[in-house]
Scaffold this active site. Sequence first.
Site, mmCIF file in Angstrom:
data_model
loop_
_atom_site.group_PDB
_atom_site.id
_atom_site.type_symbol
_atom_site.label_atom_id
_atom_site.label_comp_id
_atom_site.label_asym_id
_atom_site.label_seq_id
_atom_site.Cartn_x
_atom_site.Cartn_y
_atom_site.Cartn_z
ATOM 1 N N ASN A 6 0.726 -1.417 0.124
ATOM 2 C CA ASN A 6 0.115 -0.129 -0.008
ATOM 3 C C ASN A 6 1.207 1.570 -0.119
ATOM 4 O O ASN A 6 1.726 1.653 1.069
ATOM 5 C CB ASN A 6 -0.935 -0.384 1.146
ATOM 6 N N LYS A 8 0.067 4.222 0.004
ATOM 7 C CA LYS A 8 -0.742 5.145 0.392
ATOM 8 C C LYS A 8 -0.513 6.711 -0.808
ATOM 9 O O LYS A 8 -0.541 6.420 -1.504
ATOM 10 C CB LYS A 8 -0.204 5.405 1.747
ATOM 11 N N HIS A 93 -9.924 0.739 4.685
ATOM 12 C CA HIS A 93 -8.429 1.157 5.630
ATOM 13 C C HIS A 93 -8.391 2.169 6.832
ATOM 14 O O HIS A 93 -9.467 2.845 6.747
ATOM 15 C CB HIS A 93 -7.048 1.691 5.371
ATOM 16 N N GLU A 95 -7.028 4.367 8.239
ATOM 17 C CA GLU A 95 -7.238 5.811 7.589
ATOM 18 C C GLU A 95 -8.121 6.522 7.163
ATOM 19 O O GLU A 95 -8.430 7.534 7.516
ATOM 20 C CB GLU A 95 -5.340 6.181 6.821
ATOM 21 N N GLU A 162 -5.043 -5.223 10.895
ATOM 22 C CA GLU A 162 -4.343 -3.611 10.798
ATOM 23 C C GLU A 162 -4.676 -3.340 11.863
ATOM 24 O O GLU A 162 -5.029 -2.693 11.770
ATOM 25 C CB GLU A 162 -3.945 -2.972 10.010
ATOM 26 N N GLY A 168 2.484 2.510 10.758
ATOM 27 C CA GLY A 168 3.794 3.708 11.071
ATOM 28 C C GLY A 168 4.517 3.826 12.347
ATOM 29 O O GLY A 168 4.737 4.896 12.201
ATOM 30 N N SER A 205 3.888 -1.728 10.003
ATOM 31 C CA SER A 205 5.071 -2.133 10.408
ATOM 32 C C SER A 205 5.897 -3.818 10.209
ATOM 33 O O SER A 205 6.357 -4.445 10.826
ATOM 34 C CB SER A 205 5.407 -1.766 11.554
HETATM 35 P P1 13P Z 1 3.041 0.395 7.480
HETATM 36 O O1 13P Z 1 3.795 -0.699 6.572
HETATM 37 O O2 13P Z 1 3.799 1.946 7.211
HETATM 38 O O3 13P Z 1 2.987 0.081 9.149
HETATM 39 O O4 13P Z 1 1.709 0.750 7.021
HETATM 40 C C1 13P Z 1 1.001 -0.105 7.232
HETATM 41 C C2 13P Z 1 -0.297 0.197 6.594
HETATM 42 O O5 13P Z 1 -1.227 0.393 7.137
HETATM 43 C C3 13P Z 1 -0.404 -0.852 5.375
HETATM 44 O O6 13P Z 1 -2.209 -0.579 5.168
#
Ligand code: 13P
Length: 246
Positions: A6, A8, A93, A95, A162, A168, A205
């Site tokens: 992803n 982003k 997601h 976010e 997740e 992150g 992560s």
């Molecule tokens: P990270 O791997 O940067 O923690 O992000 C995970 C994520 O949100 C994948 O959709």
Amino acid sequence: MLVAGNWKMNLGHADAVGRAADVVRATDGATGTVDVAVCPPAVWLDAVAERLRGSGVRLGAQNVHPEDAGAFTGEVSPPMLRDLGVHYAIVGHSERRQLFGETSAFVAEKVRAAQAAGLVPILCVGETLEERESGDAEATVLDQLASSLEGVGSADLVVAYEPVWAIGTGQTATPDQAQAMHAAIRGALAERFPGADIDILYGGSVKPGNAAELFAQPDLDGALVGGASLDAESFAAIVAAAKDAG
Ligand code: 13P
């Protein structure tokens, strides 16, 4: 096993296309055994699709709107994504749930619409740190899963666990924490879709250094990778760990 990157809201046009080519090259030896996908920003889907053509790497979108067409300024519909050769669509997601106010009811609409258009939704669920610390992690995640699957009749989907506190932050769930939640999700999915074989990915992560121990857990079927997917070599190392885990 499925490993999806992803990206982003990262990478300009040239970098996105270059990264796609790098991922194709770096994962070439694994795509026969591991499903591999990249999910670039929507504006680069077409250019990345071009670069992935003929390779074993699939294309995913980071989001999708539930309506096919209409007055939804700024949104992208499931048939539009299919037109571009998109295979997966990430939905729900954290976010989007947290920053853009998406409810599980809206997420369920997206799952249904994506499936109707022939996309495979990657449905994300996960608890916050507060919910984990108060002992509510499993109940929260299973409730989010059930409400995000409201009215969904097809088991043609992927689920990504997740934990919000692991995204992150560099703070990965331990293999035991991930396994416990994946087993709970697996149980709920078995009741919801008896006999279906649904991949459950872990996200939060994931790095080359922790991928192998996560993939060694029996209920982890792959990963949804954020930050580490922006580096083709790191992403390929995670794909290789998935291949080794079988
Ligand atoms: P990270 O791997 O940067 O923690 O992000 C995970 C994520 O949100 C994948 O959709």
